[in-house]
Design a protein around this motif. Structure first.
Motif, mmCIF file in Angstrom:
data_model
loop_
_atom_site.group_PDB
_atom_site.id
_atom_site.type_symbol
_atom_site.label_atom_id
_atom_site.label_comp_id
_atom_site.label_asym_id
_atom_site.label_seq_id
_atom_site.Cartn_x
_atom_site.Cartn_y
_atom_site.Cartn_z
ATOM 1 N N ILE A 27 8.854 -25.636 77.294
ATOM 2 C CA ILE A 27 8.580 -26.201 78.528
ATOM 3 C C ILE A 27 7.390 -25.733 79.025
ATOM 4 C CG2 ILE A 27 9.498 -26.623 80.746
ATOM 5 C CD1 ILE A 27 12.353 -26.030 79.639
ATOM 6 N N THR A 57 6.348 -8.868 77.359
ATOM 7 C CA THR A 57 7.758 -9.206 77.393
ATOM 8 C C THR A 57 8.279 -10.407 78.167
ATOM 9 O OG1 THR A 57 10.127 -8.191 77.692
ATOM 10 C CG2 THR A 57 8.609 -7.595 79.523
ATOM 11 N N GLY A 58 9.245 -11.300 77.502
ATOM 12 C CA GLY A 58 9.723 -12.452 78.459
ATOM 13 C C GLY A 58 8.908 -13.439 78.265
ATOM 14 N N THR A 59 8.001 -13.621 77.386
ATOM 15 C CA THR A 59 6.925 -14.682 77.655
ATOM 16 C C THR A 59 7.455 -15.912 76.339
ATOM 17 O OG1 THR A 59 5.450 -13.442 76.110
ATOM 18 C CG2 THR A 59 4.787 -13.599 78.480
ATOM 19 N N GLY A 60 8.184 -15.736 75.642
ATOM 20 C CA GLY A 60 8.957 -16.630 74.778
ATOM 21 C C GLY A 60 8.573 -16.616 73.290
ATOM 22 N N LYS A 61 8.169 -15.150 72.859
ATOM 23 C CA LYS A 61 7.863 -14.682 71.419
ATOM 24 C C LYS A 61 9.041 -15.170 70.448
ATOM 25 C CE LYS A 61 7.110 -10.498 72.286
ATOM 26 N NZ LYS A 61 7.098 -10.585 73.840
ATOM 27 N N GLY A 62 10.227 -14.992 70.953
ATOM 28 C CA GLY A 62 11.389 -15.176 70.074
ATOM 29 C C GLY A 62 11.561 -16.690 70.015
ATOM 30 N N LEU A 63 11.243 -17.370 71.015
ATOM 31 C CA LEU A 63 11.362 -18.946 70.977
ATOM 32 C C LEU A 63 10.578 -19.502 69.879
ATOM 33 C CD1 LEU A 63 12.640 -21.554 72.374
ATOM 34 C CD2 LEU A 63 11.093 -21.236 73.966
ATOM 35 N N ARG A 245 11.738 -14.700 81.101
ATOM 36 C CA ARG A 245 13.324 -14.304 81.548
ATOM 37 C C ARG A 245 13.670 -13.998 82.756
ATOM 38 N NH1 ARG A 245 12.895 -10.372 77.777
ATOM 39 N NH2 ARG A 245 13.724 -11.617 76.083
ATOM 40 N N GLU A 248 14.266 -16.936 84.432
ATOM 41 C CA GLU A 248 15.670 -17.399 84.227
ATOM 42 C C GLU A 248 16.768 -16.604 85.010
ATOM 43 O OE1 GLU A 248 14.886 -19.508 80.073
ATOM 44 O OE2 GLU A 248 16.148 -17.908 80.125
#
Ligand SMILES: Nc1ncnc2c1ncn2[C@@H]1O[C@H](COP(=O)(O)OP(=O)(O)OP(=O)(O)O)[C@@H](O)[C@H]1O
Ligand SMILES: [Mg+2]
Length: 342
Positions: A27, A57-63, A245, A248
């Motif tokens: 998004i 951390t939590g910026t969307g790397k996994g996504l 993250r 959320e």
């Protein structure tokens, strides 16, 4: 496949359809995120066999790693997610490469490794910096030859996988500190993607917050739909060290614990309000040279009043005393500025 990630979140749509998960969507309309979606399509479909993703951390790397896999012709094959920091060093080699029966005490049978199990697909090496020097050397050989040796085997095995590595450490700094091999670094960073921190994505914060409100309302049966303007101001100024993250988790907590249809200042943890108040105001929109005089003064007045009200937990009399105004004058100012009356 060009439409894959576009179909998941078409440009121009401000509020994504409510869904019970955000994992399939990236998004945002900030230029950096629009470019990132284009890059995902392009790199996803390319023949690039190694991609490096950097972001706090939590910026969307996994996504992003999952979207790259979905956008590629490898999508029907496995996506294997390996957290290099979570597997203890001595186990890592046999987890990644597998082992032959009897190759070490406890190796009672032949075991296929994670890399082999991803054949035809994608291996996501999360927190790649945490690999020790021995594993870094083995990974480099694997990236160069696309071959590996199971623990205890004399034969090599060919494998066809795309490697996506992720890190929240600046790898060049790790190279300079002697903690990461330079040849591996240069091998990995041929195609690299930088995920911007949430605080640099402008109004995307609100898109993400609204999208997650929709998710939480669906999952938890809450009715939160709006952000109070004072909450928006805090969200804009807060640094979000845990990035998307953290946002959320905050939204989810509010939906679980608070009633009503609007997220209010009183729903936010004191720490976040305090840190937002102490932060420098976000930079003015580019090109405009800052807001005109009256707008700037009104913004400043709102800021002063908002801060005083936040300090006094919404108590009008206390806030007025703090500002050196009568209660009546403060109420008048609040109405004139179009702020919510506490
Ligand atoms: N642009 C985005 N749109 C929608 N959801 C997002 C976006 N960016 C991140 N998220 C969501 O934020 C959460 C954290 O993302 P993710 O786990 O991919 O971060 P990360 O960079 O891998 O974090 P870490 O470094 O801690 O592993 C996930 O729920 C993810 O779906
Ligand atoms: Mg991650």
């Amino acid at each position: 496949m060009a439409q894959e990630s576009t179909r998941l979140y078409p440009p121009g749509v401000k509020r994504p359809e409510p869904s019970t998960t955000l994992s399939a969507t990236l998004i945002g309309e900030h230029p950096s995120i629009v470019r990132l979606r284009q890059l995902i399509d392009r790199v996803g479909q390319s023949k690039a066999r190694t991609v490096l993703i950097y972001g706090e951390t939590g910026t969307g790397k996994g996504l992003v790693a999952r979207l790259l896999h979905q956008a590629s012709n490898r999508a029907p094959a496995p996506f294997v997610d390996i957290n290099c920091a979570a597997i203890p060093g001595p186990l890592l080699e046999s987890e990644l490469f597998g082992h032959e029966k009897g190759s070490f005490t406890g190796a009672v049978g032949h075991k296929q490794g994670l890399i082999e199990s991803a054949d035809g697909g994608t291996v996501f090496l999360d927190e790649v910096r945490e690999l020790d020097m021995v594993m870094q050397a083995k990974l480099l050989t694997l990236l160069d030859t696309r071959r590996f040796r199971r623990v205890g085997s004399v034969r090599t095995t060919d494998v066809d996988v795309r490697f996506i590595a992720a890190t929240n450490k600046i790898l060049l700094g790790e190279v300079k500190a002697g903690a990461f091999r330079d040849d591996l670094y240069y091998r990995l960073q041929v195609v690299s993607m930088n995920l911007p921190p949430l605080r640099e994505r402008g109004d995307d914060i609100f898109m993400l917050a609204h999208a997650h409100l929709d998710v939480c309302n669906k999952v938890h049966g809450s009715r939160m739909r709006q952000l109070d303007p004072e909450v928006e101001e805090v969200f804009r100024r807060y640094a979000w060290p845990g990035n998307v993250r953290e946002l959320e988790n905050l939204i989810e907590r509010i939906c679980l614990l608070e009633d009503g249809e609007q997220v209010m200042l009183k729903h936010l943890p004191d720490r976040i309000i305090r840190e937002a108040r102490n932060a420098r105001p976000p930079p003015a929109a580019p090109g405009g040279g800052g807001p005109p005089y009256h707008e700037a003064t009104a913004q400043f007045q709102k800021q002063l009043i908002g801060d005083a009200l936040a300090d006094c937990r919404g108590n009008l009399g206390d806030a007025a005393a703090r500002l050196g105004l009568t209660r009546h004058a403060l109420r008048h100012q609040i109405q004139k500025l179009g702020m919510n009356t506490p």
